[in-house]
Scaffold this motif. Structure first.
Motif, mmCIF file in Angstrom:
data_model
loop_
_atom_site.group_PDB
_atom_site.id
_atom_site.type_symbol
_atom_site.label_atom_id
_atom_site.label_comp_id
_atom_site.label_asym_id
_atom_site.label_seq_id
_atom_site.Cartn_x
_atom_site.Cartn_y
_atom_site.Cartn_z
ATOM 1 N N VAL A 168 -57.750 18.448 0.580
ATOM 2 C CA VAL A 168 -57.963 19.340 -0.462
ATOM 3 C C VAL A 168 -56.591 19.557 -1.474
ATOM 4 O O VAL A 168 -55.473 19.347 -1.046
ATOM 5 C CB VAL A 168 -58.043 20.890 0.270
ATOM 6 N N LYS A 169 -56.823 19.492 -2.800
ATOM 7 C CA LYS A 169 -55.815 19.536 -3.789
ATOM 8 C C LYS A 169 -56.028 20.888 -4.452
ATOM 9 O O LYS A 169 -56.589 20.958 -5.599
ATOM 10 C CB LYS A 169 -56.259 18.330 -4.649
ATOM 11 N N PRO A 170 -55.229 21.932 -4.010
ATOM 12 C CA PRO A 170 -55.414 23.123 -4.876
ATOM 13 C C PRO A 170 -54.286 23.206 -6.115
ATOM 14 O O PRO A 170 -53.558 22.203 -6.219
ATOM 15 C CB PRO A 170 -54.710 24.132 -3.757
ATOM 16 N N VAL A 202 -40.881 19.227 -2.359
ATOM 17 C CA VAL A 202 -41.766 18.778 -3.074
ATOM 18 C C VAL A 202 -42.232 17.339 -2.424
ATOM 19 O O VAL A 202 -43.368 16.848 -2.535
ATOM 20 C CB VAL A 202 -41.264 18.319 -4.467
ATOM 21 N N LYS A 203 -41.321 16.676 -1.964
ATOM 22 C CA LYS A 203 -41.386 15.419 -1.457
ATOM 23 C C LYS A 203 -42.181 15.449 -0.124
ATOM 24 O O LYS A 203 -42.906 14.471 0.101
ATOM 25 C CB LYS A 203 -40.077 14.500 -1.162
ATOM 26 N N THR A 204 -42.438 16.471 0.664
ATOM 27 C CA THR A 204 -43.230 16.843 1.414
ATOM 28 C C THR A 204 -44.809 17.225 1.392
ATOM 29 O O THR A 204 -45.768 16.993 1.992
ATOM 30 C CB THR A 204 -43.009 17.832 2.546
ATOM 31 N N LEU A 205 -44.795 17.574 -0.262
ATOM 32 C CA LEU A 205 -46.187 17.889 -0.486
ATOM 33 C C LEU A 205 -47.188 16.863 -1.191
ATOM 34 O O LEU A 205 -46.743 15.744 -1.200
ATOM 35 C CB LEU A 205 -46.051 18.800 -1.933
ATOM 36 N N PRO A 206 -48.457 17.064 -1.239
ATOM 37 C CA PRO A 206 -49.515 16.125 -1.679
ATOM 38 C C PRO A 206 -49.000 15.869 -3.028
ATOM 39 O O PRO A 206 -48.258 16.731 -3.824
ATOM 40 C CB PRO A 206 -50.854 16.760 -1.990
ATOM 41 N N PRO A 207 -48.912 14.514 -3.542
ATOM 42 C CA PRO A 207 -48.122 14.239 -4.799
ATOM 43 C C PRO A 207 -48.629 15.100 -6.152
ATOM 44 O O PRO A 207 -47.906 14.905 -7.008
ATOM 45 C CB PRO A 207 -48.626 12.682 -4.754
ATOM 46 N N HIS A 208 -49.846 15.593 -6.216
ATOM 47 C CA HIS A 208 -50.272 16.209 -7.549
ATOM 48 C C HIS A 208 -49.472 17.640 -7.423
ATOM 49 O O HIS A 208 -49.373 18.419 -8.609
ATOM 50 C CB HIS A 208 -51.763 16.646 -7.441
ATOM 51 N N LEU A 209 -48.889 18.251 -6.583
ATOM 52 C CA LEU A 209 -47.931 19.344 -6.577
ATOM 53 C C LEU A 209 -46.680 19.053 -6.895
ATOM 54 O O LEU A 209 -45.755 18.374 -5.945
ATOM 55 C CB LEU A 209 -48.225 20.156 -5.124
ATOM 56 N N THR A 210 -46.078 19.329 -8.035
ATOM 57 C CA THR A 210 -44.748 18.583 -8.441
ATOM 58 C C THR A 210 -43.697 19.518 -8.457
ATOM 59 O O THR A 210 -42.440 19.296 -8.704
ATOM 60 C CB THR A 210 -45.175 17.921 -9.823
#
Length: 438
Positions: free
Chosen positions: A271-273, A102-110
């Protein structure tokens, strides 16, 4: 670096094993260059006859860390002595692997949910999207490959994957992808203004039952031939989904973990899927996949409604931790970009020299060469592609062939490749092209 010697393939030991494989394994699993792998180290593979090869497949974009990475190997060995499977009981390894990912992901993916295969991840994404949206239709694209299970095949866009398997899962709607080299609309990019997105609504009017809940897309299409859309296309598609309140699913099973020069391909355009499918490089050799998502979308599922017998098991979780550590400590995303920037001009120089290379496309260490008939410079040449790949194997370079027409050479070495290894591989590739044209 010593040049690789010509070898007749298959060698005697490989030939014996392949004959045994033909006796005990179905032909559906036997469609590769006839080389039986024995062991590997970094970008190198040795077959059972002792012949070395430079691997430009990464096991279909899996071994981003290279073969037999020491940190990954030690993590697997250490964990195997303690605990290997728990089903859905949590373990410290799984929880830590979830936190690290999760820490590697864009912040909106939790949140992330661990599975084993890419098909499982895409199947899970379809189920979650349908539950959240309360609608059953999924828009996907011609040329898409999302896996070989029925849900994944149904949203896929390659006929040969679905061929003769009967009716697919209802609710799949497909539209043309941005395959600019062979544009179905005969438009010229970027002058077209992403015409294939502009006509999506018109496309849906004739193909949808007005029950569309989600869109599923790859940042680039791997199996279809490493088809990269033009810059800005993926972001424009995201905007289109937002304007229609659809769940936006991005399938990064193949494109993630440094392969395109960023940890995730979606980072190139911010991009924010809502859902992100991950796999392949996440385990770098072990069967690990994951579905990442936002809180609102994932919370549509009740407790216990998603599970996987081996997903997130202690062995794979420890491997995931080792992979994430190696990517960070060895700066593999940046290394992929650096080596890709070194490789790309060489590929373009080959295109200028050999008219059978119709298109060179890709980013960092994932690129494709579309092979065409040299006489007209455009018609797909599956047979010439096959010859080049076989010639390369005889000279010590393992390539793959993909594409809607079977005419694209896969260029996807492990991210740890060195410049001198690229030079040697490109020398072999050029020899193989010249011989195929002779």
């Amino acid at each position: 670096m010593e040049k690789l010697k010509f070898r007749n393939i298959p060698g005697p030991k490989s030939k014996d094993l392949l004959q045994k494989a033909q006796k005990f394994e179905p032909a559906c699993s036997l469609d590769q260059t006839p080389v039986v792998w024995d062991h590997g180290d970094g970008v190198w593979i040795w077959d059972v006859d002792g012949n070395p090869y430079i691997d430009f497949t990464s096991g279909v974009l899996v071994t981003n860390l290279g073969h037999s990475h020491k940190g990954l190997t030690k993590a697997i060995q250490k964990q195997a002595e303690r605990l290997q499977n728990t089903y859905s009981f949590p373990t410290p390894e799984r929880i830590e692997a979830a936190e690290r990912l999760v820490k590697t992901l864009p912040p909106h993916l939790t949140r992330v949910f661990y599975l084993t295969t890419g098909s499982e991840a895409t199947e899970a994404a379809i189920r979650v999207a349908r539950r959240y949206s309360q609608k059953t239709e999924i828009l996907s694209f011609y040329g898409a490959f999302h896996g070989r299970t029925y849900g994944a095949m149904s949203v896929g866009g390659m006929r040969n994957i679905r061929n003769k398997f009967g009716e697919m899962v209802p609710g799949s709607v497909r539209a043309p992808y941005a395959y600019c080299y062979r544009c179905i609309y005969e438009k010229t990019c970027p002058d077209c203004g992403f015409y294939c997105i502009k006509v999506l609504d018109e496309h849906l009017r004739g193909n949808s039952n007005n029950n569309l809940g989600a869109v599923m897309v790859e940042p680039y299409q791997g199996a279809a031939g490493f088809i990269f859309p033009p810059d800005g296309w993926l972001k424009a598609l995201e905007q289109w989904t937002r304007e229609r309140d659809l769940v936006f699913i991005v399938d990064e099973v193949q494109s993630s973990f440094g392969r395109t020069g960023r940890m995730y391909a979606i980072e190139w355009e911010d991009v924010k899927p809502d859902l992100l499918c991950l796999g392949k490089g996440l385990g770098s050799g072990l069967p690990v996949s994951a579905l990442a998502g936002t809180d609102p979308v994932l919370e549509a599922m009740d407790p216990g409604e998603l599970s996987s017998t081996w997903g997130g098991n202690p062995l794979c979780s420890s491997a995931t931790l080792a992979v994430l550590t190696a990517i960070e400590q060895e700066n593999l995303s940046n290394r992929s970009l650096e080596m890709g920037n070194y490789l790309t001009p060489i590929l373009h120089s080959l295109q200028e020299k050999y008219p059978c290379i119709g298109d060179v496309r890709g980013r960092a260490l994932v690129q494709g060469l579309e092979i065409v008939e040299p006489d007209d410079g455009f018609s797909p040449s599956k047979e010439l592609t096959r010859k080049i790949v076989f010639n390369a194997a005889e000279r010590g370079l393992l390539l793959g062939k993909v594409g809607i027409f079977g005419n694209v050479i896969r260029i996807a070495p492990p991210l740890v490749i060195k410049k001198e290894e690229i030079d040697l591989a490109m020398e072999i590739l050029e020899q193989s092209i010249a011989l195929a044209l002779d």
